[in-house]
Enzyme design. Structure first.
Site, mmCIF file in Angstrom:
data_model
loop_
_atom_site.group_PDB
_atom_site.id
_atom_site.type_symbol
_atom_site.label_atom_id
_atom_site.label_comp_id
_atom_site.label_asym_id
_atom_site.label_seq_id
_atom_site.Cartn_x
_atom_site.Cartn_y
_atom_site.Cartn_z
ATOM 1 N N GLU A 1 0.132 -42.594 -5.913
ATOM 2 C CA GLU A 1 1.349 -41.825 -5.586
ATOM 3 C C GLU A 1 2.314 -41.838 -6.762
ATOM 4 O OE1 GLU A 1 2.992 -39.833 -3.922
ATOM 5 O OE2 GLU A 1 2.892 -40.088 -1.766
ATOM 6 N N ASP B 1 9.469 -42.824 -1.363
ATOM 7 C CA ASP B 1 10.899 -42.658 -1.121
ATOM 8 C C ASP B 1 11.176 -43.110 0.323
ATOM 9 O OD1 ASP B 1 13.412 -41.557 -2.111
ATOM 10 O OD2 ASP B 1 13.089 -39.848 -0.826
ATOM 11 N N PHE C 1 17.797 -38.993 -7.862
ATOM 12 C CA PHE C 1 16.647 -38.103 -7.801
ATOM 13 C C PHE C 1 15.997 -38.079 -9.175
ATOM 14 C CE2 PHE C 1 13.950 -34.523 -7.249
ATOM 15 C CZ PHE C 1 13.548 -34.666 -5.930
HETATM 16 P P1 IMP Z 1 8.742 -39.677 0.970
HETATM 17 O O1 IMP Z 1 7.890 -39.071 2.050
HETATM 18 O O2 IMP Z 1 10.205 -39.552 1.278
HETATM 19 O O3 IMP Z 1 8.361 -41.097 0.641
HETATM 20 O O4 IMP Z 1 8.587 -38.777 -0.281
HETATM 21 C C1 IMP Z 1 7.509 -38.795 -1.089
HETATM 22 C C2 IMP Z 1 7.458 -37.561 -1.965
HETATM 23 O O5 IMP Z 1 8.727 -36.899 -2.120
HETATM 24 C C3 IMP Z 1 7.020 -37.987 -3.328
HETATM 25 O O6 IMP Z 1 5.613 -38.001 -3.429
HETATM 26 C C4 IMP Z 1 7.684 -36.946 -4.201
HETATM 27 O O7 IMP Z 1 6.853 -35.814 -4.315
HETATM 28 C C5 IMP Z 1 8.962 -36.575 -3.468
HETATM 29 N N1 IMP Z 1 10.136 -37.341 -3.964
HETATM 30 C C6 IMP Z 1 10.818 -38.283 -3.314
HETATM 31 N N2 IMP Z 1 11.824 -38.790 -4.068
HETATM 32 C C7 IMP Z 1 11.764 -38.133 -5.246
HETATM 33 C C8 IMP Z 1 12.539 -38.205 -6.465
HETATM 34 O O8 IMP Z 1 13.490 -38.989 -6.652
HETATM 35 N N3 IMP Z 1 12.147 -37.350 -7.462
HETATM 36 C C9 IMP Z 1 11.109 -36.473 -7.336
HETATM 37 N N4 IMP Z 1 10.366 -36.384 -6.217
HETATM 38 C C10 IMP Z 1 10.689 -37.204 -5.181
#
Ligand code: IMP
Length: 171
Positions: free
Chosen positions: A93, A97, A147
Site C-alpha cells: 500500500e 489513512d 495531505f
Molecule cells: P484510507 O481508506 O482512508 O486508509 O485511504 C487509503 C487511500 O486513500 C490510500 O491508498 C490513498 O490512495 C488515499 N490517501 C489517503 N491519505 C492520503 C494522502 O495524504 N495523500 C494521498 N493519498 C491519500
C-alpha cells in the site's frame, strides 16, 4: 490547494527506508514464495523499488480500489489474474489513512481468495486519521496529519511523479 515548499522525505531517505523494509521482508519470507499484492495506483513506485530488492520467488498481483465510496466503504475496481489460494500474500500500500480501504481489502482477500497468510507493507502510515484498526506489519514512515503527495501519491491525480514526499496546503 498548492504544493508546499517543504519536503517531508527526500529521495535518499525514501530509498534508504525501502531498503531497510526489503531487508526485513526478505528475512521474514526466506525460502517462501511471496505474492506482492499491490494496490493501484499509488503504490507503483514503492512496489517497483521494493520488488527489485527482494530475492527468490516473488510474484505479483495488482488490485485497484476506490477508497471511501460514501465516506465509509471501499470498492474493488480491478484485479489482475493470479491465484492467491494457499499463497503468502503481502499487500503493498502507498498509505494507510482511515484504514477503510485496507480493512475492506484484507477481508475480501481472506474470504474470497483463501491465501496461506496475509501481511501488509505500507510505505506511509497516518495514524492520526485512523478509523478502523488494521494491521500494518511493515511501515516505511509515519506521517503527520497532512495531505501528502509524491512517490506515487496524488492529489486529484497530480504529483504522483515527484520522486520525494511533500504535501499540499490551502492557497
Ligand atoms: P484510507 O481508506 O482512508 O486508509 O485511504 C487509503 C487511500 O486513500 C490510500 O491508498 C490513498 O490512495 C488515499 N490517501 C489517503 N491519505 C492520503 C494522502 O495524504 N495523500 C494521498 N493519498 C491519500
Amino acid at each position: 490547494m498548492k504544493l508546499a515548499s517543504g519536503i517531508l522525505y527526500t529521495e535518499r531517505q525514501i530509498s534508504q527506508r525501502v531498503g531497510e523494509m526489503a531487508g526485513q521482508i526478505a528475512r521474514d519470507y526466506a525460502g517462501k514464495t511471496l505474492v506482492l499484492c499491490a494496490v493501484l495506483k499509488g503504490s507503483i513506485p514503492f512496489l517497483a523499488d521494493l520488488m527489485r530488492l527482494l530475492p527468490g520467488d516473488v510474484r505479483l498481483a495488482l488490485i485497484e480500489m476506490k477508497s471511501q465510496v460514501d465516506g465509509k466503504h471501499a470498492k474493488i475496481l480491478f484485479t489482475s489474474s493470479l491465484d492467491l489460494a494457499g499463497q503468502h500474500v503481502l499487500v503493498v500500500e502507498d498509505i494507510v489513512d482511515t484504514g477503510i480501504t485496507l480493512d475492506y481489502l484484507l477481508k475480501h482477500l481472506e474470504v474470497e481468495r483463501a491465501p496461506a497468510s496475509i501481511r501488509v507493507a505500507a510505505f506511509l502510515d497516518k495514524p492520526s486519521a485512523r478509523k478502523l484498526d488494521v494491521p500494518v506489519h511493515y511501515r516505511g514512515f509515519s506521517v503527520p496529519d497532512k495531505f501528502v503527495v509524491g512517490y506515487g501519491l496524488d492529489w486529484q491525480e497530480r504529483y504522483r511523479n515527484l520522486p520525494y514526499i511533500t504535501w499540499v496546503e490551502p492557497e
